[in-house]
Design a protein around this motif. Structure first.
Motif, PDB file in Angstrom:
ATOM      1  N   ALA A  89       0.857  -1.222  -0.008  1.00 46.96           N
ATOM      2  CA  ALA A  89       0.046  -0.014  -0.082  1.00 46.96           C
ATOM      3  C   ALA A  89       0.911   1.247  -0.009  1.00 46.96           C
ATOM      4  O   ALA A  89       1.879   1.073   0.392  1.00 46.96           O
ATOM      5  CB  ALA A  89      -0.982  -0.042   1.241  1.00 46.96           C
ATOM      6  N   LEU A  90       0.265   2.369  -0.472  1.00 47.77           N
ATOM      7  CA  LEU A  90       0.849   3.664  -0.668  1.00 47.77           C
ATOM      8  C   LEU A  90      -0.091   4.570  -0.129  1.00 47.77           C
ATOM      9  O   LEU A  90      -1.141   4.597  -0.532  1.00 47.77           O
ATOM     10  CB  LEU A  90       1.488   3.896  -1.618  1.00 47.77           C
ATOM     11  CG  LEU A  90       1.974   5.394  -1.948  1.00 47.77           C
ATOM     12  CD1 LEU A  90       3.511   5.360  -1.550  1.00 47.77           C
ATOM     13  CD2 LEU A  90       2.391   5.587  -3.425  1.00 47.77           C
ATOM     14  N   LYS A  91       0.503   5.482   0.908  1.00 47.09           N
ATOM     15  CA  LYS A  91      -0.459   6.533   1.340  1.00 47.09           C
ATOM     16  C   LYS A  91      -0.026   7.771   0.491  1.00 47.09           C
ATOM     17  O   LYS A  91       1.062   8.324   0.249  1.00 47.09           O
ATOM     18  CB  LYS A  91      -0.192   6.912   2.738  1.00 47.09           C
ATOM     19  CG  LYS A  91      -1.187   5.940   3.512  1.00 47.09           C
ATOM     20  CD  LYS A  91      -1.570   6.810   5.110  1.00 47.09           C
ATOM     21  CE  LYS A  91      -2.702   6.200   5.813  1.00 47.09           C
ATOM     22  NZ  LYS A  91      -2.427   4.714   5.845  1.00 47.09           N
ATOM     23  N   CYS A  92      -1.223   8.781   0.294  1.00 50.05           N
ATOM     24  CA  CYS A  92      -0.698   9.885  -0.623  1.00 50.05           C
ATOM     25  C   CYS A  92      -1.704  10.985   0.413  1.00 50.05           C
ATOM     26  O   CYS A  92      -2.873  11.003   0.841  1.00 50.05           O
ATOM     27  CB  CYS A  92      -1.442  10.060  -1.804  1.00 50.05           C
ATOM     28  SG  CYS A  92      -0.603   8.716  -2.959  1.00 50.05           S
ATOM     29  N   GLU A 117       8.442   9.252   0.070  1.00 47.30           N
ATOM     30  CA  GLU A 117       8.905   9.326   1.544  1.00 47.30           C
ATOM     31  C   GLU A 117       8.655   8.421   2.432  1.00 47.30           C
ATOM     32  O   GLU A 117       7.512   7.514   2.173  1.00 47.30           O
ATOM     33  CB  GLU A 117       7.987  10.581   1.823  1.00 47.30           C
ATOM     34  CG  GLU A 117       7.682  11.933   0.779  1.00 47.30           C
ATOM     35  CD  GLU A 117       8.507  12.868   1.346  1.00 47.30           C
ATOM     36  OE1 GLU A 117       9.681  13.055   1.983  1.00 47.30           O
ATOM     37  OE2 GLU A 117       8.626  14.131   0.562  1.00 47.30           O
ATOM     38  N   PRO A 118       9.388   8.130   3.265  1.00 48.04           N
ATOM     39  CA  PRO A 118       9.075   7.085   4.401  1.00 48.04           C
ATOM     40  C   PRO A 118       8.173   7.652   5.116  1.00 48.04           C
ATOM     41  O   PRO A 118       7.548   8.453   5.162  1.00 48.04           O
ATOM     42  CB  PRO A 118      10.511   7.248   5.126  1.00 48.04           C
ATOM     43  CG  PRO A 118      11.183   8.509   4.869  1.00 48.04           C
ATOM     44  CD  PRO A 118      10.595   8.559   3.630  1.00 48.04           C
ATOM     45  N   SER A 119       7.419   6.428   5.630  1.00 42.80           N
ATOM     46  CA  SER A 119       6.052   6.451   6.243  1.00 42.80           C
ATOM     47  C   SER A 119       6.109   5.611   7.537  1.00 42.80           C
ATOM     48  O   SER A 119       6.595   4.719   7.573  1.00 42.80           O
ATOM     49  CB  SER A 119       5.046   6.205   5.435  1.00 42.80           C
ATOM     50  OG  SER A 119       3.852   6.042   6.116  1.00 42.80           O
ATOM     51  N   ARG A 120       5.544   6.402   8.625  1.00 43.16           N
ATOM     52  CA  ARG A 120       5.433   5.673  10.007  1.00 43.16           C
ATOM     53  C   ARG A 120       4.441   4.686   9.877  1.00 43.16           C
ATOM     54  O   ARG A 120       4.301   3.645  10.737  1.00 43.16           O
ATOM     55  CB  ARG A 120       5.381   6.664  11.059  1.00 43.16           C
ATOM     56  CG  ARG A 120       6.770   7.233  11.488  1.00 43.16           C
ATOM     57  CD  ARG A 120       6.418   8.141  12.533  1.00 43.16           C
ATOM     58  NE  ARG A 120       5.927   9.237  12.028  1.00 43.16           N
ATOM     59  CZ  ARG A 120       4.932  10.247  12.704  1.00 43.16           C
ATOM     60  NH1 ARG A 120       4.940   9.733  13.909  1.00 43.16           N
ATOM     61  NH2 ARG A 120       4.755  11.153  12.116  1.00 43.16           N
ATOM     62  N   SER A 121       3.280   4.750   9.096  1.00 39.09           N
ATOM     63  CA  SER A 121       2.110   3.974   9.110  1.00 39.09           C
ATOM     64  C   SER A 121       2.276   2.634   8.506  1.00 39.09           C
ATOM     65  O   SER A 121       3.463   2.109   8.087  1.00 39.09           O
ATOM     66  CB  SER A 121       1.014   4.635   8.580  1.00 39.09           C
ATOM     67  OG  SER A 121       1.187   4.647   7.342  1.00 39.09           O
ATOM     68  N   THR A 122       1.360   1.787   8.461  1.00 34.91           N
ATOM     69  CA  THR A 122       1.466   0.654   7.891  1.00 34.91           C
ATOM     70  C   THR A 122       2.216   0.336   6.777  1.00 34.91           C
ATOM     71  O   THR A 122       2.669  -0.416   6.252  1.00 34.91           O
ATOM     72  CB  THR A 122       0.104  -0.195   8.012  1.00 34.91           C
ATOM     73  OG1 THR A 122      -0.879   0.848   7.346  1.00 34.91           O
ATOM     74  CG2 THR A 122      -0.317  -0.546   9.487  1.00 34.91           C
ATOM     75  N   SER A 123       1.403   1.379   5.818  1.00 29.52           N
ATOM     76  CA  SER A 123       2.067   1.335   4.586  1.00 29.52           C
ATOM     77  C   SER A 123       3.629   1.821   4.675  1.00 29.52           C
ATOM     78  O   SER A 123       3.786   2.429   5.420  1.00 29.52           O
ATOM     79  CB  SER A 123       1.218   2.510   3.714  1.00 29.52           C
ATOM     80  OG  SER A 123       1.669   3.687   4.096  1.00 29.52           O
ATOM     81  N   ASN A 124       4.469   1.220   3.764  1.00 31.31           N
ATOM     82  CA  ASN A 124       5.905   1.476   3.623  1.00 31.31           C
ATOM     83  C   ASN A 124       6.287   2.871   3.532  1.00 31.31           C
ATOM     84  O   ASN A 124       6.861   3.445   3.804  1.00 31.31           O
ATOM     85  CB  ASN A 124       6.496   0.586   2.769  1.00 31.31           C
ATOM     86  CG  ASN A 124       6.141  -0.689   2.975  1.00 31.31           C
ATOM     87  OD1 ASN A 124       5.498  -1.357   4.021  1.00 31.31           O
ATOM     88  ND2 ASN A 124       6.200  -1.826   1.902  1.00 31.31           N
ATOM     89  N   PHE A 125       5.315   3.522   2.460  1.00 29.66           N
ATOM     90  CA  PHE A 125       5.842   4.822   1.898  1.00 29.66           C
ATOM     91  C   PHE A 125       4.494   5.642   1.823  1.00 29.66           C
ATOM     92  O   PHE A 125       3.575   5.218   1.839  1.00 29.66           O
ATOM     93  CB  PHE A 125       6.635   4.653   0.597  1.00 29.66           C
ATOM     94  CG  PHE A 125       7.920   3.771   0.739  1.00 29.66           C
ATOM     95  CD1 PHE A 125       9.033   4.517   1.479  1.00 29.66           C
ATOM     96  CD2 PHE A 125       7.943   2.643  -0.089  1.00 29.66           C
ATOM     97  CE1 PHE A 125       9.867   3.685   1.473  1.00 29.66           C
ATOM     98  CE2 PHE A 125       9.130   1.921   0.057  1.00 29.66           C
ATOM     99  CZ  PHE A 125      10.282   2.300   0.965  1.00 29.66           C
ATOM    100  N   LYS A 126       5.001   7.060   1.580  1.00 29.10           N
ATOM    101  CA  LYS A 126       4.092   7.962   1.252  1.00 29.10           C
ATOM    102  C   LYS A 126       4.519   8.929   0.264  1.00 29.10           C
ATOM    103  O   LYS A 126       5.564   9.090  -0.005  1.00 29.10           O
ATOM    104  CB  LYS A 126       3.579   8.588   2.668  1.00 29.10           C
ATOM    105  CG  LYS A 126       4.445   9.543   3.293  1.00 29.10           C
ATOM    106  CD  LYS A 126       3.935  10.349   4.551  1.00 29.10           C
ATOM    107  CE  LYS A 126       5.173  11.044   4.954  1.00 29.10           C
ATOM    108  NZ  LYS A 126       4.867  11.449   6.329  1.00 29.10           N
ATOM    109  N   MET A 127       3.414   9.451  -0.265  1.00 30.81           N
ATOM    110  CA  MET A 127       3.638  10.710  -1.306  1.00 30.81           C
ATOM    111  C   MET A 127       2.934  11.907  -0.832  1.00 30.81           C
ATOM    112  O   MET A 127       1.880  11.616  -0.364  1.00 30.81           O
ATOM    113  CB  MET A 127       3.354  10.541  -2.495  1.00 30.81           C
ATOM    114  CG  MET A 127       4.077   9.365  -3.444  1.00 30.81           C
ATOM    115  SD  MET A 127       3.541   9.156  -5.139  1.00 30.81           S
ATOM    116  CE  MET A 127       4.868   8.333  -5.603  1.00 30.81           C
ATOM    117  N   ILE A 128       3.643  13.054  -0.771  1.00 31.15           N
ATOM    118  CA  ILE A 128       2.934  14.085  -0.174  1.00 31.15           C
ATOM    119  C   ILE A 128       2.646  14.989  -1.562  1.00 31.15           C
ATOM    120  O   ILE A 128       3.739  15.252  -2.399  1.00 31.15           O
ATOM    121  CB  ILE A 128       3.828  14.989   0.765  1.00 31.15           C
ATOM    122  CG1 ILE A 128       3.955  14.176   1.985  1.00 31.15           C
ATOM    123  CG2 ILE A 128       3.219  16.370   1.047  1.00 31.15           C
ATOM    124  CD1 ILE A 128       4.792  14.884   2.968  1.00 31.15           C
TER     125      ILE A 128
END
Ligand code: ADP
Ligand code: MG
Length: 761
Positions: A89-92, A117-128
């Motif tokens: 998964a990926l968070k945006c 970007e690194p992410s703290r949540s379950t998904s490994n990464f995020k994009m802002i």
């Protein structure tokens, strides 16, 4: 079959309503649409799978929408989108993202482009704040789907909301190109393309919109593929060819051949107060060579503030006068016109020739004006110095031979000089002087129809100006320094970006508006790509800050005049000048400063152009980060005009953007106007450079003068060769007769439509 000059409403997929909308964006024909190039590309040939992303990289991802929600934090609403591929998964995240609510449905396919970007949540990464695009689902036709994924996908600046964004353009442009297969007429000669290794026009258009598989991404993003280069060259070639043609027409016009005799040389020697610099000698020689030619001179004299343009111009004017012609000098303000008038009178007093010099400005009383107009009209005034009044008062000269335009910040007045000569008289020569150092690339297109002389040397005996940056908290030390200088008999300027009341809408801010406001602390700045590789920072908070100045703590000339006068500079004679004073008041104050009756002049940028006060040795600029580089350089040029050591002190606010830093550091580092101008151009881009958009710089469709300098030089060379092939071989290289005819035809059409310059005079 569609043609390039078809009105865009007939293009499949456009229609009359959309045509009307996009006309506002300058898109009127099928051709316009095809030359609306992508500003960016996404590599969706092999989109990255979520498990191979690395933090820090820019990546293009295609994934399925899993969920979306709006998080209401204390600061602002944040929109959060979760996409997935299998178990990855990926968070945006989008700040202030309320507008995205309801946009995504689970199961949809979405293409995302952004920084991982690194992410703290379950998904490994995020994009802002990634760029995103919903992709067509399986129910869409296969053809459309093919334009979106599995290829290098073009991204366009929207032509109107989300409806006319990239997806719409891909479809319409793709279909148009398909329907025109084999029917896009070439506009450059084969031989030229071959020699330069440029692909044909149709191929180039196809490939910039839909790059073939495997095209290097870096080359695409830099607009450096052969296809890009071809289209950029094409645009610049026609620009340069048009300018070439203009120059040629000018050479065919009947002007005045001035003679240079020993008598003339003696007349000049009589008045010269000093030895000219080598640069002054060289530029004068260039000017005089033009003046001897039978065609009218159109020359630009560029020279940094203080480089000594005036005396060069004056010598040229003596050439005209000694040949029995009148000369006119036009300055942008009354103060400057008067200064030139007084200086010219003083110099020419030394001459045995008894030239009659006349001043003509708007504020003279009617009787004086009438009398002076008479002197000019009867040819009794040989040297006329004035402001725009020379044009506005419909002054008709008896035998006008040379026009000099000083400090030409506002361009485009040249044609109007026609008004000043009597009908049936030869075309006068014209010399435009500017203290604005213009990088060569810009000069080539902005003043492409002028020859250029550069005064690149300062007269001897100048001490360099000491330039320092000082943070606002240390302003007290600056005032102390100013007091010391005044105690030594010197004078100072203190400049503010606005007149009064923290209001940002003061006319003085014309240039400062585009100065980048400081970045707000909270979110990572959101870079929004605008077009043609130009980027603009979208700092919503900062923009708010500039428009609600109460918070910004912006100091203004009026308030600081009061504060300084009664506080840190009490006891000194402190004056105030700004653009809202009427011309007479400004003049009175400037004169008092010139005469030394004012010690410290609190001002806005009205003092930017040209008044010479050699005794002024200190230039203080508050909120220096808010001024443009060119402007600061001009301001600094107000001091250092005498023998005493001069100082330029840049007081800065607490928050300065990186670009602001770069500007200020450059200013401290160098005093070379051309170096600063190049830097300014690189930072701001040609569109903003010195407000050139209003100044008639052509608005390029595909070229970018900063990026494409080399192609511009090449285009200039090729245009000259094409227009005047040196021999049979070059003629052959310039193409067949039919090709040449096509080039000229296209030039005519393109120039009339896009620049309207060829016929302008
Ligand atoms: P600008 O190019 O900014 O118009 P000016 O023509 O006003 O510059 O010249 C700036 C100053 O330098 C003037 O005071 C002028 O008299 C002086 N100056 C110009 N040329 C020379 C020279 N060759 N030697 C000494 N002083 C000069
Ligand atoms: Mg000058």
């Amino acid at each position: 079959m569609p043609r390039l000059d078809d009105p865009v409403k007939f293009v499949r997929g456009v229609g009359p309503r959309v045509a009307e909308l996009i006309a506002a964006k300058g898109i009127q024909t099928a051709e316009d649409l095809l030359y609306h190039l992508p500003f960016r590309y996404e590599d969706r040939q092999n989109p990255r799978s979520l498990d191979e992303l690395k933090p820090g990289e820019m990546a293009s991802v295609i994934a399925e929408v899993r969920g979306a929600m709006l998080l209401r934090t204390r600061r602002m609403p944040i929109f959060e989108l979760t996409v997935g591929q299998g178990r990855h998964a990926l968070k945006c995240l989008w700040f202030n993202g309320s507008y995205l609510q309801g946009k995504f449905q689970a199961g949809q396919t979405v293409a995302l482009f952004g920084k991982v970007e690194p992410s703290r949540s379950t998904s490994n990464f995020k994009m802002i704040q990634p760029q995103f695009e919903l992709l067509p689902d399986a129910s869409d036709d296969a053809e459309t789907r093919l334009l979106e994924v599995g290829r290098i996908t073009p991204v366009y600046e929207s032509l109107g909301g989300s409806r006319l964004a990239s997806r719409w353009q891909r479809k319409v442009i793709f279909n148009l190109l398909e329907n025109m297969r084999g029917a896009v007429p070439e506009c450059l000669p084969q031989a030229m393309m071959q020699r330069l290794g440029l692909p044909d026009r149709e191929t180039s258009l196809r490939e910039v919109h839909f790059p073939p598989e495997g095209t290097p991404m870096a080359q695409l993003q830099a607009a450096a593929t052969p296809a890009h280069r071809r289209l950029i060259f094409e645009e610049l070639f026609f620009l340069e060819l048009g300018l070439e043609l203009k120059r040629r027409r000018m050479r065919e016009r009947v002007g005045i051949s001035f003679a240079t005799t020993d008598k003339l040389r003696e007349a000049i020697r009589e008045v010269l107060p000093f030895h000219p610099t080598a640069a002054q000698k060289r530029t004068l020689a260039e000017i005089v060579a033009d003046m001897r030619q039978p065609s009218p001179m159109r020359r630009l004299l560029q020279g940094d503030v203080g480089s000594g343009k005036t005396i060069v111009a004056l010598q040229a004017m003596i050439v005209a006068m000694e040949n029995g012609y009148q000369a006119a000098l036009m300055a942008p303000t009354e103060i400057l016109a008067t200064q030139h008038y007084l200086a010219a009178r003083k110099l020419l007093e030394r001459s045995s020739r008894r030239y009659r010099i006349v001043l003509l400005t708007g504020s003279l009383d009617e009787d004086r004006k009438r009398a002076n107009r008479g002197l000019i009209n009867r040819g009794e005034a040989q040297l006329v110095i004035g402001t725009h009044a020379l044009i506005e008062e419909k002054v008709e000269f008896d035998r006008l031979g040379l026009i000099v335009v000083d400090e030409q910040h506002r361009f485009g007045v040249l044609q109007r000089f026609k008004l000043m000569k009597k009908p049936n008289h030869a075309e006068p020569d014209m010399l435009v002087m500017t203290a604005t150092p213009i990088p060569r690339t810009l000069a080539l297109s902005l003043y492409g129809d002028l020859e250029i002389s550069v005064l690149d040397e300062l007269p001897p005996g100048r001490t360099p100006i000491v330039t320092r940056r000082v943070p606002g908290e240390r302003a007290e030390e600056v005032w102390e320094f100013v007091r010391k200088q005044v105690a030594q008999g010197r004078q100072a300027y203190i400049v503010y970006p606005v007149i009064e009341g923290n209001r940002d809408d003061a006319p003085e801010l014309d240039f400062a508006q585009d100065t980048d406001a400081p970045a707000p602390a909270p979110a990572a700045p959101l870079r929004k790509t605008v077009r043609k590789g130009k980027t603009a920072d979208l700092f919503p908070d900062a923009q708010q800050e500039t428009s609600s100045p109460a918070k910004s703590g912006l100091r203004s000339a009026v308030e600081m005049h009061e504060k300084l006068r009664t506080g840190p500079l009490a006891g000194l004679r402190v004056g105030l000048i700004h653009g809202r004073l009427d011309a007479d008041d400004k003049e009175v104050i400037m004169r008092r400063f010139q005469r030394g009756e004012i010690d410290v002049l609190v001002a806005t940028t009205v003092i930017e152009v040209g008044v010479d006060v050699p005794n002024a040795t200190v230039m203080v600029v508050e909120h220096a980060e808010r001024f443009g580089l060119a402007q600061l350089h001009q301001l600094r040029g107000r001091v250092g005009r005498g023998a005493a050591r001069s100082y330029c002190i840049l007081i800065t606010g607490p928050r300065i953007s990186p670009v602001g830093e770069e500007r200020l550091n450059a200013l401290v580092r160098t005093q070379d106007g051309f170096e600063l101008a190049e830097l300014d151009l690189a930072i701001r881009g040609p569109g903003e450079f010195f407000g050139t958009r209003q100044a008639g710089l052509p608005d390029f469709r595909v070229a970018n003068l900063v990026r494409d300098r080399q192609l511009l030089e090449l285009a200039k060379l090729e245009a000259a060769r094409f227009a005047h092939p040196a021999d049979g071989e070059e003629r052959e290289a310039a193409g067949t007769e039919a090709e040449r005819a096509r080039v000229w035809a296209r030039l005519k059409e393109a120039w009339q439509r896009r620049y309207g310059l060829v016929e302008a005079g």
